[in-house]
Design an enzyme around this catalytic site. Structure first.
Site, PDB file in Angstrom:
ATOM      1  N   LEU A   9     105.227  38.721  58.887  1.00  0.00           N
ATOM      2  CA  LEU A   9     104.248  37.879  59.576  1.00  0.00           C
ATOM      3  C   LEU A   9     102.857  38.142  59.012  1.00  0.00           C
ATOM      4  CD1 LEU A   9     105.551  38.267  63.250  1.00  0.00           C
ATOM      5  CD2 LEU A   9     106.247  36.639  61.480  1.00  0.00           C
ATOM      6  N   ARG A  16      89.148  40.126  64.862  1.00  0.00           N
ATOM      7  CA  ARG A  16      88.553  41.410  65.244  1.00  0.00           C
ATOM      8  C   ARG A  16      88.112  42.244  64.033  1.00  0.00           C
ATOM      9  NH1 ARG A  16      92.801  43.812  69.478  1.00  0.00           N
ATOM     10  NH2 ARG A  16      94.183  42.274  68.528  1.00  0.00           N
ATOM     11  N   LYS A  23      92.882  39.254  57.318  1.00  0.00           N
ATOM     12  CA  LYS A  23      93.246  40.596  57.762  1.00  0.00           C
ATOM     13  C   LYS A  23      94.250  41.286  56.855  1.00  0.00           C
ATOM     14  CE  LYS A  23      95.834  41.184  61.474  1.00  0.00           C
ATOM     15  NZ  LYS A  23      96.269  41.379  62.870  1.00  0.00           N
ATOM     16  N   ASN A 377      82.608  62.413  13.563  1.00  0.00           N
ATOM     17  CA  ASN A 377      81.589  63.003  14.430  1.00  0.00           C
ATOM     18  C   ASN A 377      80.493  61.980  14.684  1.00  0.00           C
ATOM     19  OD1 ASN A 377      80.213  65.624  15.598  1.00  0.00           O
ATOM     20  ND2 ASN A 377      78.636  64.530  14.440  1.00  0.00           N
ATOM     21  N   ALA A 423      70.462  61.396  10.012  1.00  0.00           N
ATOM     22  CA  ALA A 423      69.878  61.290  11.352  1.00  0.00           C
ATOM     23  C   ALA A 423      68.703  60.315  11.340  1.00  0.00           C
ATOM     24  CB  ALA A 423      69.423  62.657  11.831  1.00  0.00           C
ATOM     25  N   ARG A 440      65.517  55.092   6.784  1.00  0.00           N
ATOM     26  CA  ARG A 440      64.373  55.440   7.624  1.00  0.00           C
ATOM     27  C   ARG A 440      63.140  55.574   6.732  1.00  0.00           C
ATOM     28  NH1 ARG A 440      67.032  61.369   8.558  1.00  0.00           N
ATOM     29  NH2 ARG A 440      66.102  62.439   6.758  1.00  0.00           N
TER      30      ARG A 440
END
Length: 453
Positions: A9, A16, A23, A377, A423, A440
């Site tokens: 059911l 509520r 529900k 890495n 880096a 860089r």
């Protein structure tokens, strides 16, 4: 053995609950209540299950799919009326039918089987699943004669003082001879304050016809918890969580603090694994043996293989190999695959990426839409820049490459096998194998600059 059927059911709105979510779709230990019930019916090995739907019908059908048949209750006119909607599917069949509520998420397959076996062995027309309640207030009481036979069910509001002392209560789960169920339902009236057709009235009808009505008492009262509001939802959550945690502890899993460990119903955990306080496993989670899952880790729909460690991290819809170390404070987002011996350290985010065996990103990195080879890495602060504001692109980092700290890899780009990224570099072009790439500006020192200020 007779053919066995189930009626679940699940048509009520659940006012509520005070929720926009119907529900029976409210989750308990990460799974909607009605799905818990359907799972246990399936485990019980019944011939067919019919779910009666009404409010939220489409959502329930989407959830349960073809596992069950469906009957639609257009107007919610009581539990008896709801079961009647299944007559077109089950009405002409011989056998035994169990009727369950979709808001009883703690019912077990073993209990369903025991109730039906009891029903069949006694030759009853109806059997009631009962339980012993320390505080039976609000429940219907099971009235038995001197021989222990069920004579009636008395609702709490109608019970006399001595009847209110009875602790055996009606759980709302029943087993019926299928033909007699639908025959009796046609005789149920709605002469009550609500104008509804109640399933328990079938018990009285069968008794008046001289039919046998029995009861079988489950030893676990928590199985009978029906959820009508948020308070009951919390009680069901706590009870099921304790059941799940106890099960895994008895299977050889160490749970440091069972009261503050949250394991979904679909999780699987290997022996000698340890779960620390605050761990939350949601959805379908598989954790291998001898793993350590650290405090306040959240894992959703993922697989963690043997001897891996996860510390204070979040993992979603991903696969983690053996002897992997993750965290603290790492975020493994969906569609990520970490092979054996990988390390993902603190404040590293991995999204839709793969790390092959032995590779590591130890701290403060974002790796998204990337294929990382073996023994790579990724230096501190390294980033795969995968998004140009419109589309996402793939970064490939081949075996043995070394990516220095604060390197930006602008996708699509490939870092060749054994290559080295200096880096602080921003890489926009592919790097050949065994190459050093520096991208860089050269350092310029202006001597005595500050002394002239």
């Amino acid at each position: 053995m007779n053919d066995r059927y189930a009626v679940i059911l699940a048509a009520g709105q659940g006012k509520r609950m005070k929720s926009n979510l119907y529900k029976v779709l409210h989750p308990v230990c990460g799974k909607p209540m009605v799905e818990h019930v359907a799972d246990q019916v399936e485990r019980a090995g019944l011939s067919e299950a019919v779910t009666v739907i009404g409010h939220g019908a489409d959502a329930v059908k989407e959830l349960l799919g073809t596992r069950v048949s469906y009957a639609f209750q257009e107007e919610q006119l009581g539990t008896g009326h709801a079961v009647m909607q299944a007559e077109n599917i089950l009405g002409g069949k011989q056998g035994v039918t169990v009727v369950l509520c979709g808001d009883t998420p703690l019912i077990r397959a073993e209990t369903i089987q025991a109730l039906m076996s009891h029903h069949e062995s006694t030759g009853a027309s109806a059997s009631i699943l009962t339980a012993k309640a320390e505080d039976p207030t609000g429940y219907g009481r099971i009235i038995r004669d001197d021989n222990g036979h069920v004579t009636s069910i008395v609702e709490h509001k109608d019970a006399k003082m001595d009847e209110r002392e009875i602790k055996e209560i009606n759980t709302g789960t029943y087993c019926f001879d299928n033909q007699e169920l639908f025959s009796a339902l046609r005789k149920v009236g709605n002469e009550n304050a609500q104008g509804e057709y109640y399933l328990p009235d079938v018990i009285g009808i069968l008794k008046k016809e001289g039919k046998t009505v029995t009861a079988w008492q489950t030893p676990d009262f928590s199985e009978t918890i029906g959820v009508n509001d948020r308070v009951a939802l919390s009680a069901a959550e706590i009870a099921l969580r304790h059941r799940i945690n106890e099960h895994w502890m008895r299977q050889g899993v160490t749970i440091i603090d069972p009261d503050h460990t949250y394991i979904s119903a679909d999780s699987v955990i290997g022996t000698d694994t340890t779960l620390h306080p605050g761990v939350t496993l949601t959805g379908s989670v598989e954790i291998g043996s001898e793993c350590v899952i650290g405090p306040y880790t959240e894992i959703t729909d993922s697989k963690i293989d043997d001897q891996s460690q996860v510390r204070q991290s979040v993992i979603s819809s991903s696969t983690v190999g053996k002897q992997v170390k993750i965290g603290p404070f790492a975020h493994i987002r969906p569609e990520s695959v970490l092979a054996d011996d990988v390390k993902i350290g603190n404040f590293v985010e991995v999204k839709k990426s793969s790390f092959d065996k032995g590779s590591k990103a130890s701290h403060l990195s974002y790796i998204g839409d990337a294929e990382v080879g073996q023994e790579v890495n990724m230096g501190c602060g390294s980033i795969t820049v995968n998004y140009d504001g419109k589309d996402k692109f793939l970064t490939r980092i081949e075996d043995g490459a070394f990516v220095g700290c604060n390197a930006n890899l602008i996708a699509p780009v490939t870092v060749g096998k054994g290559a080295y990224v200096a880096a602080g570099s921003t890489i926009t072009d592919d790097i050949p194998s065994q190459s050093l790439s520096i991208a860089r500006a050269r350092q310029t020192n202006k001597e005595d600059y500050m002394s002239n200020k």
